[in-house]
Scaffold this motif. Structure first.
Motif, short mmCIF file in Angstrom:
data_model
loop_
_atom_site.label_atom_id
_atom_site.label_comp_id
_atom_site.label_asym_id
_atom_site.label_seq_id
_atom_site.Cartn_x
_atom_site.Cartn_y
_atom_site.Cartn_z
N TYR B 35 0.85 -1.18 0.00
CA TYR B 35 0.00 0.00 0.00
C TYR B 35 0.89 1.24 0.00
CZ TYR B 35 -3.91 -2.91 1.65
OH TYR B 35 -4.89 -3.87 1.79
N GLN B 37 0.41 5.42 1.22
CA GLN B 37 -0.46 6.32 1.95
C GLN B 37 -0.06 7.75 1.66
OE1 GLN B 37 -0.23 6.32 6.27
NE2 GLN B 37 -2.39 6.84 6.46
N LEU B 43 -5.05 5.14 2.27
CA LEU B 43 -4.21 4.01 1.87
C LEU B 43 -4.75 3.38 0.60
CD1 LEU B 43 -4.06 3.75 5.33
CD2 LEU B 43 -2.51 1.98 4.52
N GLN B 45 -3.99 0.38 -2.42
CA GLN B 45 -3.26 -0.86 -2.68
C GLN B 45 -2.52 -0.75 -4.00
OE1 GLN B 45 -4.54 -5.21 -1.54
NE2 GLN B 45 -5.37 -4.75 -3.54
N TYR B 48 -0.75 -6.97 -4.98
CA TYR B 48 -0.93 -8.00 -3.98
C TYR B 48 -0.53 -9.34 -4.55
CZ TYR B 48 -5.44 -8.94 -6.28
OH TYR B 48 -6.43 -9.24 -7.18
N PHE B 90 3.53 0.82 2.88
CA PHE B 90 3.33 -0.26 3.85
C PHE B 90 3.23 -1.59 3.13
CE2 PHE B 90 2.69 1.97 7.74
CZ PHE B 90 2.11 3.19 7.40
N TRP B 98 -8.00 -11.45 2.24
CA TRP B 98 -8.57 -10.29 2.91
C TRP B 98 -9.53 -10.66 4.05
CZ3 TRP B 98 -8.52 -11.07 -2.40
CH2 TRP B 98 -7.54 -10.33 -3.06
N ALA B 99 -10.02 -11.88 4.09
CA ALA B 99 -10.92 -12.27 5.18
C ALA B 99 -10.17 -12.51 6.48
CB ALA B 99 -11.70 -13.53 4.80
N TYR B 100 -8.85 -12.59 6.40
CA TYR B 100 -8.03 -12.89 7.57
C TYR B 100 -7.37 -11.61 8.09
CZ TYR B 100 -8.67 -17.71 6.15
OH TYR B 100 -9.23 -18.91 5.81
N GLU B 101 -6.96 -11.67 9.33
CA GLU B 101 -6.34 -10.52 9.96
C GLU B 101 -5.10 -10.10 9.17
OE1 GLU B 101 -5.45 -11.01 14.06
OE2 GLU B 101 -4.88 -8.91 14.34
N GLN B 102 -5.05 -8.79 8.87
CA GLN B 102 -3.93 -8.23 8.13
C GLN B 102 -2.88 -7.70 9.11
OE1 GLN B 102 -4.27 -8.08 4.46
NE2 GLN B 102 -5.96 -9.43 5.05
N TYR B 103 -1.63 -8.02 8.85
CA TYR B 103 -0.52 -7.54 9.66
C TYR B 103 0.32 -6.60 8.81
CZ TYR B 103 -1.73 -11.35 12.82
OH TYR B 103 -2.40 -12.19 13.68
N PHE B 104 0.54 -5.40 9.32
CA PHE B 104 1.27 -4.39 8.56
C PHE B 104 2.70 -4.24 9.06
CE2 PHE B 104 -1.59 -2.12 5.68
CZ PHE B 104 -2.78 -2.74 5.99
N PRO B 106 6.22 -1.77 9.43
CA PRO B 106 6.38 -0.48 10.09
C PRO B 106 6.34 0.72 9.14
CG PRO B 106 8.49 -1.55 9.88
CD PRO B 106 7.47 -2.54 9.41
#
Lengths: 109, 113
Positions: B35, B37, B43, B45, B48, B90, B98-104, B106
């Motif tokens: 992504y 920003q 933000l 995309q 992916y 990022f 996308w249905a799962y928790e996204q971890y970004f 730093p």
């Protein structure tokens, strides 16, 4: 595509106060997350909460999926809570997360 | 510790000088994304990847390239950077999409002069 609105856009609190941030979305979602972007720009995961209620210390979140909104509660706010809070959703059709425009929080002494 | 790492964290470069921003995750995630920003634009995309050797364009892919040769790494390549690519970048990952928790990660603050 799905629309995500956050309110309020800006919030100034005195340290120790409580607050509620709201995220409204226009369609059913399969994923909803809350993030905190700190003043250094880092995006911190707060909650993965497509439905239900979760708590983590002074923060808690509730998503009412059937009514298409989520709330983030901050209790006993601290200056380190300052920054921008985003909710982000995925509705199951787009190839991306959709982020809200954020709530900018400033906690003063 | 489960994490997404990005390097460099800060970069100032000149127009046209090729650069690569690395992204690595140690959670065995299949899905990774990039992504950018920008003030007033939120933000957006860029690219992916749903798995190794599987990549696809996001909303703003022009001027960027990616590759996914290994599951843990997803570098972002700017072959000829321009000032309009000055941004905060990022990298993110999740278990399967996308249905799962996204971890970004730093973030990487890039300035192109």
């Amino acid at each position: 595509g799905i629309q995500v609105e956050q309110s309020p856009p800006d919030l100034i609190l005195q340290e120790g106060a409580n607050s509620t941030l709201r995220c409204n979305f226009s369609d059913s979602v399969n994923n909803l997350q809350w993030f905190h972007q700190n003043p250094w720009g880092q995006l911190i995961n707060l909650f993965y909460i497509p439905s239900g209620t979760k708590q983590n210390g002074r923060l808690s979140a509730t998503t009412v999926a059937t009514e298409r909104y989520s709330l983030l509660y901050i209790s006993s706010s601290q200056t380190t809570d300052s920054g921008v809070y985003f909710c982000a959703v995925w509705a199951g059709t787009a190839s991306k997360l959709t982020f809200g425009t954020g709530t900018r929080l400033q906690v003063t002494l | 510790e489960a994490q997404v790492t990005q390097n460099p964290r800060y970069l100032i470069t000149v127009t046209g000088k090729k650069l690569t921003v690395t992204c690595s995750q140690n959670m065995n995630h299949e899905y990774m994304s990039w992504y950018r920003q920008d003030p007033g634009l939120g933000l957006r995309q860029i690219y992916y990847s749903m798995n190794v050797e599987v990549t696809d364009k996001g909303d703003v892919p022009e001027g960027y390239k990616v590759s996914r040769k290994e599951k843990r790494n997803f570098p972002l390549i700017l072959e000829s950077p321009s000032p309009n690519q000055t941004s905060l970048y990022f990298c993110a990952s999740s278990l399967k999409g996308w249905a799962y928790e996204q971890y970004f990660g730093p973030g990487t603050r890039l300035t192109v002069t």
